[in-house]
Design a protein around this motif. Structure first.
Motif, PDB file in Angstrom:
ATOM      1  N   VAL A  39       7.430  57.442  12.246  1.00 47.16           N
ATOM      2  CA  VAL A  39       6.033  57.882  12.127  1.00 47.16           C
ATOM      3  C   VAL A  39       5.104  56.752  12.549  1.00 47.16           C
ATOM      4  O   VAL A  39       4.144  56.952  13.293  1.00 47.16           O
ATOM      5  CB  VAL A  39       5.714  58.318  10.680  1.00 47.16           C
ATOM      6  N   GLU A  40       5.405  55.544  12.075  1.00 49.98           N
ATOM      7  CA  GLU A  40       4.572  54.389  12.397  1.00 49.98           C
ATOM      8  C   GLU A  40       4.607  54.060  13.888  1.00 49.98           C
ATOM      9  O   GLU A  40       3.581  53.732  14.492  1.00 49.98           O
ATOM     10  CB  GLU A  40       5.036  53.176  11.593  1.00 49.98           C
ATOM     11  N   LEU A  41       5.764  54.183  14.490  1.00 51.76           N
ATOM     12  CA  LEU A  41       5.929  53.813  15.897  1.00 51.76           C
ATOM     13  C   LEU A  41       5.350  54.844  16.855  1.00 51.76           C
ATOM     14  O   LEU A  41       4.810  54.504  17.906  1.00 51.76           O
ATOM     15  CB  LEU A  41       7.411  53.605  16.210  1.00 51.76           C
ATOM     16  N   THR A  42       5.484  56.129  16.511  1.00 50.62           N
ATOM     17  CA  THR A  42       5.055  57.188  17.432  1.00 50.62           C
ATOM     18  C   THR A  42       3.693  57.768  17.075  1.00 50.62           C
ATOM     19  O   THR A  42       3.134  58.536  17.852  1.00 50.62           O
ATOM     20  CB  THR A  42       6.079  58.335  17.447  1.00 50.62           C
ATOM     21  N   HIS A  43       3.183  57.393  15.901  1.00 42.42           N
ATOM     22  CA  HIS A  43       1.869  57.892  15.446  1.00 42.42           C
ATOM     23  C   HIS A  43       1.829  59.421  15.450  1.00 42.42           C
ATOM     24  O   HIS A  43       0.834  60.019  15.852  1.00 42.42           O
ATOM     25  CB  HIS A  43       0.751  57.335  16.322  1.00 42.42           C
ATOM     26  N   SER A  44       2.900  60.030  15.017  1.00 44.39           N
ATOM     27  CA  SER A  44       2.976  61.487  15.020  1.00 44.39           C
ATOM     28  C   SER A  44       2.846  62.029  13.606  1.00 44.39           C
ATOM     29  O   SER A  44       3.758  61.881  12.792  1.00 44.39           O
ATOM     30  CB  SER A  44       4.306  61.954  15.625  1.00 44.39           C
ATOM     31  N   PRO A  45       1.707  62.658  13.265  1.00 45.52           N
ATOM     32  CA  PRO A  45       1.568  63.208  11.910  1.00 45.52           C
ATOM     33  C   PRO A  45       2.551  64.332  11.635  1.00 45.52           C
ATOM     34  O   PRO A  45       2.901  64.596  10.486  1.00 45.52           O
ATOM     35  CB  PRO A  45       0.111  63.719  11.898  1.00 45.52           C
ATOM     36  N   GLU A  46       3.035  65.002  12.701  1.00 42.84           N
ATOM     37  CA  GLU A  46       3.997  66.089  12.501  1.00 42.84           C
ATOM     38  C   GLU A  46       5.298  65.596  11.877  1.00 42.84           C
ATOM     39  O   GLU A  46       5.972  66.334  11.157  1.00 42.84           O
ATOM     40  CB  GLU A  46       4.297  66.788  13.828  1.00 42.84           C
ATOM     41  N   LEU A  47       5.658  64.347  12.172  1.00 42.22           N
ATOM     42  CA  LEU A  47       6.905  63.819  11.620  1.00 42.22           C
ATOM     43  C   LEU A  47       6.858  63.703  10.104  1.00 42.22           C
ATOM     44  O   LEU A  47       7.899  63.651   9.448  1.00 42.22           O
ATOM     45  CB  LEU A  47       7.204  62.451  12.240  1.00 42.22           C
ATOM     46  N   GLU A  48       5.648  63.640   9.544  1.00 47.48           N
ATOM     47  CA  GLU A  48       5.527  63.580   8.089  1.00 47.48           C
ATOM     48  C   GLU A  48       6.137  64.822   7.444  1.00 47.48           C
ATOM     49  O   GLU A  48       6.586  64.788   6.298  1.00 47.48           O
ATOM     50  CB  GLU A  48       4.052  63.466   7.691  1.00 47.48           C
ATOM     51  N   GLU A  49       6.155  65.929   8.193  1.00 46.78           N
ATOM     52  CA  GLU A  49       6.665  67.176   7.642  1.00 46.78           C
ATOM     53  C   GLU A  49       8.169  67.131   7.372  1.00 46.78           C
ATOM     54  O   GLU A  49       8.697  67.954   6.630  1.00 46.78           O
ATOM     55  CB  GLU A  49       6.340  68.331   8.592  1.00 46.78           C
ATOM     56  N   ILE A  50       8.837  66.158   7.975  1.00 46.30           N
ATOM     57  CA  ILE A  50      10.281  66.040   7.761  1.00 46.30           C
ATOM     58  C   ILE A  50      10.575  65.552   6.347  1.00 46.30           C
ATOM     59  O   ILE A  50      11.593  65.916   5.757  1.00 46.30           O
ATOM     60  CB  ILE A  50      10.898  65.076   8.793  1.00 46.30           C
TER      61      ILE A  50
END
Length: 377
Positions: A264-275
């Motif tokens: 999440v930190e590296l890709t800045h993808s809020p969608e990954l938080e859903e995992i």
């Protein structure tokens, strides 16, 4: 008189501080700081020289390096302070190496100097300990110094014996950026004029450019670093990411929370938080990233949530993109109403894509608006 001596002593101890302020651990740092297996494999794969490092032999080192350099007797000295991202001491009955990691998301064009500075302070501290020990050993009970039998005049003056040794220090720079590293990789590249002039100091840095690793290099890792490195490399390419996940399903099936947070930190993808929900949690305490990411790719969530399908697939993706952009901006504080209105009224997918990329790299709301060229009408 005592007051003056106290002030002079305090001035000698404090000196002038050179170096960085205290570092706060990032999630990417914790990926190596809290997991000796990750740390050992990183060094073994990147710098395969000598006997392999075993995770069981690693111990946490102090990220703060401090050395006191004496300038003159009258004026005292200078305290040099540096903070590393991660430090481990490799133990084999005794400490035989100090290993440090510096994480970089941006290109530091003074990196060889930074590594030199970090390593110098570490070596200076070791020399200080050895010299202080000898000075204590060579002092009589009455406080006067003397040269012991068998100690040469050179050893005595330098307070360093021919048999004395210091522990080697190895620093590895891990670069996570998407832009290829075009900074210097050796100290002499910072010199004005000829960089390879005979006699010039040549210090090569140990650099791992993650996004330029080959698949073979990434797949040589047998732990969760294969997951992190592979995902980071292909995060911006949906098809290649999907293929990489399919080829390495067993590595994505149960990934630690720290590794997911690092992604999440590296890709800045809020969608990954859903995992990080019970839906994808595994019995081992990790998360099934394989299942989660594949579901997102299948649903189109990596490009924007597919909402409003009744109004058309394109509009659904656009709505998802707007939502992702607003989620990013809300992390920087309250989003001005005029900014929300501009985003919600934008119908250009390329423009929304540009704004999302800018938001992911911005340091603040003001920084985003300046980079995006947005001004209130």
């Amino acid at each position: 008189m005592k007051k003056k001596e106290s002030e002079h002593k305090r001035r000698k101890i404090n000196g002038r501080i050179a170096g960085q302020s205290m570092k706060k651990d990032t999630v990417t740092t914790l990926l190596f700081k809290t997991n000796n297996e990750n740390f050992a494999e990183l060094f073994n794969r990147t710098l395969p020289v000598g006997a392999p490092i075993s995770a069981e032999t690693l111990a946490d080192g102090d990220i703060k390096e401090t050395a006191y350099l004496r300038i003159t007797k009258k004026d005292g000295g200078t305290a040099l302070v540096q903070y590393r991202d991660v430090v481990k001491e490799a133990m084999d009955g005794r400490a035989f190496a100090v290993l440090g990691i510096e994480n970089q998301s941006e290109i530091d064009y003074a990196m060889p100097y930074r590594v030199l500075e970090l390593d110098f302070v570490h070596y200076a501290r070791q020399m200080q300990v050895i010299r202080d020990r000898h000075e204590t050993e060579w002092r009589r009970k009455d406080g006067r110094k003397h040269r012991p039998s068998g100690v040469t005049s050179g050893e005595y003056l330098g307070r360093f014996l021919k048999a004395d040794r210091i522990v080697r220090c190895i620093t590895l720079v891990v670069y996570w950026g998407t832009k290829p590293w075009d900074g210097p990789t050796r100290l002499s590249e910072l010199f004005d004029g000829e960089t390879d002039m005979p006699g010039a100091v040549q210090l090569d840095i140990n650099l791992l450019d993650v996004c330029r690793m080959t698949d073979a290099e990434i797949c040589s890792y047998t732990g969760e670093l294969r997951t992190v490195f592979g995902f980071r490399k292909y995060a911006d390419n949906k098809e290649k990411l999907k293929a990489f996940i399919a080829e390495n399903q067993s590595y994505f099936s149960s990934v630690s929370r720290t590794a997911v947070d690092a992604l999440v930190e590296l890709t800045h993808s809020p969608e990954l938080e859903e995992i990080k929900t019970s839906k994808y949690e595994t019995p081992k305490g990790g998360f099934n990233v394989c299942l989660g990411i594949q579901g997102m790719i299948q649903d189109g969530k990596m490009e924007g949530r597919r909402e409003g399908l009744k109004e058309g697939k394109t509009e659904g993706k656009m709505e998802g993109k707007r939502e992702s952009l607003l989620t990013w901006l809300e992390a920087y504080g309250t989003v001005p109403d005029w900014v929300k209105k501009r985003i919600l009224n934008t119908t250009s997918m390329p423009l929304l894509d540009d704004w999302v990329r800018i938001a992911a790299r911005a340091a603040s709301m003001k920084d985003f608006l300046e980079r995006a060229g947005l001004r209130e009408a």
